[in-house]
Design a protein around this motif. Sequence first.
Motif, mmCIF file in Angstrom:
data_model
loop_
_atom_site.group_PDB
_atom_site.id
_atom_site.type_symbol
_atom_site.label_atom_id
_atom_site.label_comp_id
_atom_site.label_asym_id
_atom_site.label_seq_id
_atom_site.Cartn_x
_atom_site.Cartn_y
_atom_site.Cartn_z
ATOM 1 N N PHE A 4 37.827 38.884 35.368
ATOM 2 C CA PHE A 4 37.046 37.849 36.058
ATOM 3 C C PHE A 4 35.748 38.399 36.648
ATOM 4 O O PHE A 4 34.902 37.630 37.080
ATOM 5 C CB PHE A 4 37.889 37.215 37.175
ATOM 6 N N PHE A 5 35.619 39.711 36.712
ATOM 7 C CA PHE A 5 34.442 40.300 37.366
ATOM 8 C C PHE A 5 33.107 39.795 36.807
ATOM 9 O O PHE A 5 32.197 39.486 37.577
ATOM 10 C CB PHE A 5 34.498 41.829 37.294
ATOM 11 N N PRO A 6 32.949 39.701 35.470
ATOM 12 C CA PRO A 6 31.636 39.275 34.980
ATOM 13 C C PRO A 6 31.233 37.867 35.401
ATOM 14 O O PRO A 6 30.066 37.502 35.317
ATOM 15 C CB PRO A 6 31.791 39.342 33.454
ATOM 16 N N ARG A 7 32.223 37.085 35.852
ATOM 17 C CA ARG A 7 31.904 35.703 36.204
ATOM 18 C C ARG A 7 31.152 35.581 37.520
ATOM 19 O O ARG A 7 30.476 34.587 37.754
ATOM 20 C CB ARG A 7 33.197 34.898 36.328
ATOM 21 N N TYR A 8 31.347 36.544 38.405
ATOM 22 C CA TYR A 8 30.808 36.397 39.760
ATOM 23 C C TYR A 8 29.910 37.571 40.113
ATOM 24 O O TYR A 8 30.015 38.647 39.535
ATOM 25 C CB TYR A 8 31.953 36.319 40.778
ATOM 26 N N GLU A 9 29.078 37.342 41.111
ATOM 27 C CA GLU A 9 28.161 38.404 41.525
ATOM 28 C C GLU A 9 28.835 39.434 42.402
ATOM 29 O O GLU A 9 28.379 40.567 42.491
ATOM 30 C CB GLU A 9 26.967 37.800 42.267
ATOM 31 N N THR A 10 29.871 39.047 43.132
ATOM 32 C CA THR A 10 30.574 40.012 43.975
ATOM 33 C C THR A 10 32.021 40.104 43.502
ATOM 34 O O THR A 10 32.550 39.170 42.900
ATOM 35 C CB THR A 10 30.577 39.568 45.450
ATOM 36 N N LYS A 11 32.634 41.246 43.803
ATOM 37 C CA LYS A 11 34.039 41.381 43.415
ATOM 38 C C LYS A 11 34.928 40.562 44.331
ATOM 39 O O LYS A 11 35.982 40.111 43.930
ATOM 40 C CB LYS A 11 34.434 42.857 43.444
ATOM 41 N N ARG A 12 34.498 40.359 45.549
ATOM 42 C CA ARG A 12 35.316 39.593 46.474
ATOM 43 C C ARG A 12 35.527 38.169 45.972
ATOM 44 O O ARG A 12 36.561 37.549 46.237
ATOM 45 C CB ARG A 12 34.672 39.566 47.868
ATOM 46 N N ALA A 13 34.559 37.635 45.253
ATOM 47 C CA ALA A 13 34.677 36.264 44.756
ATOM 48 C C ALA A 13 35.839 36.110 43.782
ATOM 49 O O ALA A 13 36.282 34.997 43.513
ATOM 50 C CB ALA A 13 33.368 35.833 44.096
ATOM 51 N N VAL A 14 36.330 37.225 43.263
ATOM 52 C CA VAL A 14 37.462 37.166 42.329
ATOM 53 C C VAL A 14 38.779 37.025 43.099
ATOM 54 O O VAL A 14 39.834 36.870 42.503
ATOM 55 C CB VAL A 14 37.452 38.424 41.418
ATOM 56 N N LEU A 15 38.696 37.035 44.421
ATOM 57 C CA LEU A 15 39.927 37.031 45.213
ATOM 58 C C LEU A 15 40.816 35.820 44.928
ATOM 59 O O LEU A 15 42.025 35.970 44.731
ATOM 60 C CB LEU A 15 39.578 37.108 46.704
ATOM 61 N N LEU A 16 40.249 34.634 44.902
ATOM 62 C CA LEU A 16 41.095 33.459 44.666
ATOM 63 C C LEU A 16 41.736 33.486 43.274
ATOM 64 O O LEU A 16 42.948 33.297 43.155
ATOM 65 C CB LEU A 16 40.317 32.156 44.908
ATOM 66 N N PRO A 17 40.948 33.745 42.210
ATOM 67 C CA PRO A 17 41.605 33.904 40.907
ATOM 68 C C PRO A 17 42.675 34.992 40.920
ATOM 69 O O PRO A 17 43.760 34.806 40.357
ATOM 70 C CB PRO A 17 40.457 34.282 39.973
ATOM 71 N N ALA A 18 42.388 36.112 41.601
ATOM 72 C CA ALA A 18 43.353 37.215 41.635
ATOM 73 C C ALA A 18 44.652 36.768 42.301
ATOM 74 O O ALA A 18 45.747 37.061 41.809
ATOM 75 C CB ALA A 18 42.757 38.400 42.383
ATOM 76 N N LEU A 19 44.521 36.037 43.396
ATOM 77 C CA LEU A 19 45.724 35.568 44.090
ATOM 78 C C LEU A 19 46.515 34.589 43.221
ATOM 79 O O LEU A 19 47.742 34.609 43.210
ATOM 80 C CB LEU A 19 45.347 34.928 45.427
ATOM 81 N N HIS A 20 45.801 33.744 42.470
ATOM 82 C CA HIS A 20 46.495 32.828 41.556
ATOM 83 C C HIS A 20 47.289 33.614 40.517
ATOM 84 O O HIS A 20 48.435 33.291 40.214
ATOM 85 C CB HIS A 20 45.485 31.926 40.838
ATOM 86 N N ILE A 21 46.658 34.645 39.976
ATOM 87 C CA ILE A 21 47.308 35.428 38.919
ATOM 88 C C ILE A 21 48.527 36.151 39.476
ATOM 89 O O ILE A 21 49.609 36.124 38.881
ATOM 90 C CB ILE A 21 46.299 36.428 38.307
ATOM 91 N N VAL A 22 48.356 36.783 40.643
ATOM 92 C CA VAL A 22 49.463 37.546 41.225
ATOM 93 C C VAL A 22 50.600 36.603 41.615
ATOM 94 O O VAL A 22 51.774 36.889 41.397
ATOM 95 C CB VAL A 22 48.981 38.360 42.438
ATOM 96 N N GLN A 23 50.253 35.467 42.169
ATOM 97 C CA GLN A 23 51.302 34.525 42.550
ATOM 98 C C GLN A 23 52.051 34.038 41.318
ATOM 99 O O GLN A 23 53.259 33.831 41.360
ATOM 100 C CB GLN A 23 50.697 33.347 43.315
ATOM 101 N N ASP A 24 51.338 33.875 40.222
ATOM 102 C CA ASP A 24 52.009 33.471 38.990
ATOM 103 C C ASP A 24 52.914 34.589 38.479
ATOM 104 O O ASP A 24 53.983 34.337 37.935
ATOM 105 C CB ASP A 24 50.969 33.101 37.934
ATOM 106 N N ALA A 25 52.485 35.835 38.689
ATOM 107 C CA ALA A 25 53.268 36.962 38.189
ATOM 108 C C ALA A 25 54.558 37.137 38.965
ATOM 109 O O ALA A 25 55.609 37.395 38.380
ATOM 110 C CB ALA A 25 52.447 38.246 38.250
#
Lengths: 210, 435
Positions: free
Chosen positions: A32-53
């Motif tokens: 997801f990193f290329p989608r956003y200018e900061t890495k922090r912005a990936v936090l919500l997608p990351a939480l979705h992925i981890v919660q799914d895992a």
Amino acid sequence: MSWKTIDRNQQVVDPKAPPVLTEAVREKIRSFFPRYETKRAVLLPALHIVQDASGHVSWQAMVEIAGVLEIAPSDVIDTISFYTHFWTEHKGKRVITVCRSISCEVMGGAAVLEELKTRLGIEEHQTTPDGKYSLVTEECLAGCDHAPCLLINEKLHKRVKPADVAKLLADPENDRIPVPRSDLFDAPKDHGAAEAGVGTTSDVQEMREA
Amino acid sequence: MASFEPVLLRNLGVENSRSVRVYESRGGYQAARKALKMTPDEVVEEVKKANLRGRGGAGFPAGVKWTFLPKDRTRTLLCVNADESEPPTFNNRVLMESDPHQLIEGTIIAAYATRAQIAYVYMRVEFHEQFHILQRAIDEAYAAGYLGEKIFGTDYCLECYVHRGAGAYVCGEETGLIESLEGKRGWPRIKPPFPAVEGLFRRPTVVNNVETLCCVPHIIERGANWFTSIGPPHSTGPKLFCISGPVNRPGCYESPMTITVRELIEREDMGGGMLKGKRVKAVLPGGASMGVLTAAELDMKMDFEDPRKYGLLGLGTAAAVVVDESVDLRGVLRNLTRFYGTESCGQCTQCREGTAWMYKIATRIAMDAGRLEDLDIILETSRNMGMMPGLSICGLPDGATYPIETLIKKFRGELEAAIRAQPPDRAERVLKVLN
């Protein structure tokens, strides 16, 4: 949305414990990193992925996410405690989200919720002892034309009557949605079942893929 | 007006309307091709001329919003607000479900007009099916060359990403949405600077609602004059109206902004009248946050100006919910206060505390333990909140106070009668539980 605080003297994460995020999950988060200018912005997608895992986001998972995103663990806790969708404790395999907003209330949503509580033997924000169902209430699900409505995982059930609840719970496919799924925010499929905690996710995954 | 032909919902009910092929066979993506042959400023000018007012609730003209972007900007971002959390609103859901490519086309045109390189669709997480539908449509659009590099063979490039929210009403506020996109708590920002100057990742950012963007292709295709010919001069263009509650045909219907609340409830091609001959007691005509109408006020026009004459905050999302005579208004009061009490983000003290206190008092009233002065306490609390007295960062407390104030003011007699009719010993017992 209250603040969540932790006792500083209490060790919440064992530094020696093996990682809970698999490399595949980390890779998915990094994608997801290329989608956003900061890495922090990936936090919500990351939480979705981890919660799914793993069905929920544990304290250790938060620390590891912070590592992947190069932010402080406290930033992850700060964000996660704001949103109702993320769980820091184990969920059931299927989460029933009952709408309690005005349209559903006028159309009899409270009776459906009561029936669910009786049938499942649990209160709001609890999970059945067999880990099959969790029951939560949420504000408007934007299904007001089909009030009263509820979600079972991803599936929106419309115009639910208290009399329908027993049949609904007995249906093994009550969380299947009628459209093809996108796996964008899902955990990678090839992840091992071992790290999925009590083995909740793989089942959900299989059911979703079926 | 019965002959009005749907514009935004024209593909509703068409078989396979979600696929790019069907959308194109019905004239889709022609407007985007046309727009990309114009200059961005010409597109902005056309939308401005059409006086397209934002459909998300505030009614701010979209074209004017686009002109606030600094002239010398190098990078612009577009956010599509699909965080439809206002109860009882579902028009965005219907649009994304039935016609996702219409939204993508509107996004392409808006992004081109604002010279944005990336469009983020911020979608509430409860929209599961809608997410899968939209993501598939985006994939199709990429495959067809309508998104990504060199769109339609021009030099214009646009990336479009869906960003899923996580269950917070306040993320529908544009700066709350931006904060949430940045991976933070969805706390609205103090304005100025406005997002057009400093928004997402501190870049100039435009935030538009789904329905607003869905109007854009039609403006480009048929011209601003066609758009302004629909509806009254201050509220131009087609609009989606939602109706829910005990009516025969709850749903989302399209019409010019000339209809009244009564028409929305009664018309055969809309609400279809009340269920089983029930009678209207109250209506919340513009989503929960705009205020309450009595049964005597149903001739209010559903446009951007008329609701103010009835003491409402505005048109809002134009989603009406009907409360019939069998419903206890104390329950409605509790439901509304609970919503804002849970969804207040907690930044501004008077909103965090005010909404929570209103909920506590309303709960007491609903549980037969109300006092007559409670109604005045709620009103006093509500006067101390909101942007209108200039006390808060965002509009949530205004949205919280209007329905509660109007409900108490317009139905005071009934609420007082209910409080007077409480069995006195019950009040005592309930208060013991609550305190």
